[in-house]
Design an enzyme around this catalytic site. Structure first.
Site, PDB file in Angstrom:
ATOM      1  N   HIS A   4       0.819  -1.216   0.000  1.00  0.00           N
ATOM      2  CA  HIS A   4       0.000   0.000   0.000  1.00  0.00           C
ATOM      3  C   HIS A   4       0.852   1.265   0.000  1.00  0.00           C
ATOM      4  O   HIS A   4       1.879   1.336   0.671  1.00  0.00           O
ATOM      5  CB  HIS A   4      -0.921   0.011   1.221  1.00  0.00           C
ATOM      6  CG  HIS A   4      -1.918   1.134   1.205  1.00  0.00           C
ATOM      7  ND1 HIS A   4      -2.906   1.226   0.241  1.00  0.00           N
ATOM      8  CD2 HIS A   4      -2.082   2.207   2.012  1.00  0.00           C
ATOM      9  CE1 HIS A   4      -3.644   2.311   0.484  1.00  0.00           C
ATOM     10  NE2 HIS A   4      -3.153   2.926   1.549  1.00  0.00           N
ATOM     11  N   HIS A 117       3.969 -10.976  15.575  1.00  0.00           N
ATOM     12  CA  HIS A 117       4.933 -11.988  15.993  1.00  0.00           C
ATOM     13  C   HIS A 117       4.601 -12.586  17.360  1.00  0.00           C
ATOM     14  O   HIS A 117       5.465 -13.107  18.039  1.00  0.00           O
ATOM     15  CB  HIS A 117       6.356 -11.417  15.946  1.00  0.00           C
ATOM     16  CG  HIS A 117       6.818 -11.187  14.531  1.00  0.00           C
ATOM     17  ND1 HIS A 117       8.001 -10.570  14.194  1.00  0.00           N
ATOM     18  CD2 HIS A 117       6.231 -11.497  13.332  1.00  0.00           C
ATOM     19  CE1 HIS A 117       8.128 -10.513  12.873  1.00  0.00           C
ATOM     20  NE2 HIS A 117       7.057 -11.067  12.325  1.00  0.00           N
TER      21      HIS A 117
HETATM   22  C1  HEM Z   1       9.679  -5.284   9.504  1.00  0.00           C
HETATM   23  C2  HEM Z   1       8.620  -6.034   9.455  1.00  0.00           C
HETATM   24  C3  HEM Z   1       8.633  -7.537   9.467  1.00  0.00           C
HETATM   25  C4  HEM Z   1       9.634  -8.418   9.152  1.00  0.00           C
HETATM   26  C5  HEM Z   1      11.039  -8.105   8.665  1.00  0.00           C
HETATM   27  C6  HEM Z   1       9.105  -9.756   9.345  1.00  0.00           C
HETATM   28  C7  HEM Z   1       9.808 -10.922   9.126  1.00  0.00           C
HETATM   29  C8  HEM Z   1       9.306 -12.201   9.299  1.00  0.00           C
HETATM   30  C9  HEM Z   1       9.998 -13.423   8.969  1.00  0.00           C
HETATM   31  C10 HEM Z   1      11.380 -13.505   8.352  1.00  0.00           C
HETATM   32  C11 HEM Z   1       9.191 -14.461   9.284  1.00  0.00           C
HETATM   33  C12 HEM Z   1       9.446 -15.957   9.075  1.00  0.00           C
HETATM   34  C13 HEM Z   1       8.655 -16.462   7.887  1.00  0.00           C
HETATM   35  C14 HEM Z   1       8.810 -17.936   7.588  1.00  0.00           C
HETATM   36  O1  HEM Z   1       9.603 -18.630   8.210  1.00  0.00           O
HETATM   37  O2  HEM Z   1       8.123 -18.406   6.664  1.00  0.00           O
HETATM   38  C15 HEM Z   1       7.986 -13.904   9.819  1.00  0.00           C
HETATM   39  C16 HEM Z   1       6.911 -14.646  10.271  1.00  0.00           C
HETATM   40  C17 HEM Z   1       5.710 -14.113  10.651  1.00  0.00           C
HETATM   41  N1  HEM Z   1       5.344 -12.788  10.617  1.00  0.00           N
HETATM   42 FE1  HEM Z   1       6.599 -11.220  10.277  1.00  0.00          FE
HETATM   43  N2  HEM Z   1       7.805  -9.655   9.773  1.00  0.00           N
HETATM   44  C18 HEM Z   1       7.476  -8.318   9.854  1.00  0.00           C
HETATM   45  C19 HEM Z   1       6.258  -7.805  10.217  1.00  0.00           C
HETATM   46  C20 HEM Z   1       5.123  -8.544  10.472  1.00  0.00           C
HETATM   47  C21 HEM Z   1       3.813  -7.986  10.694  1.00  0.00           C
HETATM   48  C22 HEM Z   1       3.466  -6.500  10.640  1.00  0.00           C
HETATM   49  C23 HEM Z   1       2.967  -9.044  10.924  1.00  0.00           C
HETATM   50  C24 HEM Z   1       1.470  -9.035  11.208  1.00  0.00           C
HETATM   51  C25 HEM Z   1       0.862  -8.042  11.759  1.00  0.00           C
HETATM   52  C26 HEM Z   1       3.764 -10.250  10.871  1.00  0.00           C
HETATM   53  C27 HEM Z   1       3.290 -11.526  11.090  1.00  0.00           C
HETATM   54  C28 HEM Z   1       4.037 -12.689  11.017  1.00  0.00           C
HETATM   55  C29 HEM Z   1       3.541 -14.008  11.380  1.00  0.00           C
HETATM   56  C30 HEM Z   1       2.129 -14.357  11.897  1.00  0.00           C
HETATM   57  C31 HEM Z   1       4.587 -14.914  11.145  1.00  0.00           C
HETATM   58  C32 HEM Z   1       4.593 -16.419  11.434  1.00  0.00           C
HETATM   59  C33 HEM Z   1       4.344 -17.258  10.232  1.00  0.00           C
HETATM   60  C34 HEM Z   1       4.390 -18.751  10.561  1.00  0.00           C
HETATM   61  O3  HEM Z   1       4.626 -19.140  11.699  1.00  0.00           O
HETATM   62  O4  HEM Z   1       4.213 -19.544   9.631  1.00  0.00           O
HETATM   63  N3  HEM Z   1       5.053  -9.918  10.580  1.00  0.00           N
HETATM   64  N4  HEM Z   1       8.068 -12.539   9.826  1.00  0.00           N
END
Ligand code: HEM
Length: 460
Positions: A4, A117
């Site tokens: 967005h 997270h």
């Molecule tokens: C600077 C911002 C962010 C970065 C760099 C980031 C990075 C990551 C990374 C590297 C993973 C691992 C993905 C995987 O192993 O497939 C992850 C997982 C996740 N992220 Fe983020 N994230 C960010 C922001 C957010 C935001 C804003 C949300 C939701 C509001 C979010 C929700 C999630 C969730 C729910 C997972 C878990 C997925 C799973 O367990 O399969 N993330 N994130």
């Protein structure tokens, strides 16, 4: 929604990720698996973008988190969006800039990342530079309660016990959560140490997140639970009478409740029903997934379903129905009529009817299909042949999940010979069809019926 741009209102939650799975930003099986999970819930009225948004609300609810307001109406993008999804090796400044472009302040960014997270973690296979070999099952959780939507992620960060790989991972470059959380001198994280603040902040931010859509997309009013919901309706013939099926879902549980189904006859002449209407008692009162969800959320009252199957003589048929609900709660309030606010639940026609009783599943070495059967009522003196077609919706295959919409003609059904005043038509459709519209021309008149699949079965 990270595509967005709040300035020109382009991008947003539009499921463009379907077309971006090859990018390093969306590396691994996480995104592809989530899309595949959401896929069967799509229909002509539910886009992939709506399914993703609803997934957010349901994930929070089923993991003991806050209730997130849900509106429908998102549209799916036809192609990829800009490459603006944040990555863990990027700098704090670029993350602040990125969230600002999406319409979120630095404080909101910190909270949004902490809220996101609270569930799940990082996969070693997809992020070998972030997760080392010590991770159990190749997965490093963000906090000690990876399946609970709570502020453990915040508390462990503040008390220094966190094992969040994006805070304390071996690779300093990819500690994006640490850089984000520690900015503004931990002030935002400290405020989120209150469970109540965490829950309320996350709910408000998640609502804004899922409502971040491209300019021009108009979202519906919030979709709330209604007290009385009618489902699983079907009318078809069997052994000389109509079978009429439906169920009434009530929001709360009450073992003393009595629900009665009433209906009026369609065809005039000899009346079979008494003046107040024919009636039937529920066959089974059962609880479904919604019950489990409500229980998980600690509610002691949860939705219940009263399921009906009434037999109606073919020469009477049915024009509309309603319910009488008696809570038997000692308040002496008696029966309350549930009749769609006085409009009744109408059965518009019985000339062309989808027949779930005669519809079957065809197992074949190649693939599984549904053999759809539709009954067309024999109209007196009608010489011209009836024409029945159906337009089906398939959610479409990975990786892009672009829906497949197709119209097929139904032919005479050799397996089901005419019975009870109906002639049957049939066509086979793929097993992953989630909805179809029936269109018929019978006796020069046009008829339409919308059919949806729920819990593996089709109903109107
Ligand atoms: C600077 C911002 C962010 C970065 C760099 C980031 C990075 C990551 C990374 C590297 C993973 C691992 C993905 C995987 O192993 O497939 C992850 C997982 C996740 N992220 Fe983020 N994230 C960010 C922001 C957010 C935001 C804003 C949300 C939701 C509001 C979010 C929700 C999630 C969730 C729910 C997972 C878990 C997925 C799973 O367990 O399969 N993330 N994130």
């Amino acid at each position: 929604m990270a595509t967005h741009d709040a300035g020109d209102k382009s991008g947003g939650l539009d499921a463009s990720v379907r077309h971006e799975l090859e990018r390093p930003q969306n590396v691994g099986i996480g995104m592809a698996n989530s899309l595949a999970d959401f896929n069967p819930f799509r229909s002509p009225s539910v886009t992939m973008a709506d399914a993703i948004a609803l997934g957010t609300a349901l994930a929070a609810a089923s993991c003991n988190g806050p209730v997130i307001r849900f509106c429908g109406g998102r549209l799916d993008a036809a192609g990829p969006g800009p490459e603006t999804v944040p990555e863990p090796e990027q700098t704090l400044d670029s993350h602040i800039e990125s969230f600002k472009r999406q319409g979120f302040t630095q404080t909101e960014m910190i909270a949004l990342v902490a809220c996101g997270h609270t569930l799940g973690g990082v996969r070693r296979e997809d992020f070998p530079l972030i997760v080392d070999t010590s991770a159990e099952n190749g997965f490093a959780n963000f906090d000690g309660t990876p399946r609970v939507f709570d502020n453990t992620v915040v508390k462990e960060y503040l008390d220094g016990t966190t094992t969040n790989p994006l805070v304390a991972g071996v690779n300093v470059t990819t500690r994006s959560d640490l850089r984000i959380f520690a900015s503004v001198q931990n002030a935002t994280m400290q405020s989120l140490a209150s469970a109540d603040t965490f829950s309320k902040t996350c709910a408000a931010l998640f609502e804004r997140m899922i409502d971040t859509v491209p300019g021009g997309v108009k979202l519906t009013d919030p979709i709330d639970l209604v007290e009385n919901k009618i489902g699983g309706a079907a009318l078809f013939t069997s052994n000389g009478s109509y079978i009429f099926r439906t169920n009434l879902r009530r929001l709360s549980e009450n073992p003393d409740r009595r629900v009665t189904l009433f209906w009026k006859e369609r065809r005039t002449g000899r009346s079979i029903c008494p003046a107040q209407g024919c009636s039937a008692q529920p066959q089974v009162v059962f609880n479904q997934a919604a019950t489990r969800l409500a229980k998980l959320r600690g509610q002691n009252s949860f939705p219940t379903y009263a399921k009906f199957e009434a037999q109606i003589p073919v020469n009477a048929s049915i024009s509309h129905f309603w319910f009488a609900v008696d809570e038997n709660d000692g308040a002496g309030s008696g029966s309350k009529i549930v009749d769609n606010g006085g409009a009744q639940y109408r059965i518009e026609q019985d000339t062309m009817l989808f027949d779930p009783g005669r519809t079957s599943i065809v197992f074949d070495t190649e693939e599984v299909r549904f053999r759809i059967v539709v009954g067309v009522r024999d109209t007196e003196g009608e010489e011209s042949a009836s024409k029945v077609s159906l337009k089906y919706f398939r959610p479409g295959p990975a990786p892009t999940f672009v829906p497949i919409v197709k119209t097929v003609e139904l032919g005479p059904d050799a397996e089901n010979t005419p019975a009870d005043g109906y002639t049957f038509y049939t066509a086979e459709i793929p097993a992953d069809v989630t909805a179809f519209d029936l269109d018929g021309v019978v006796g020069g008149q046009t008829f339409r019926q919308n059919v949806f699949k729920r819990n593996g079965a089709f109903a109107t």
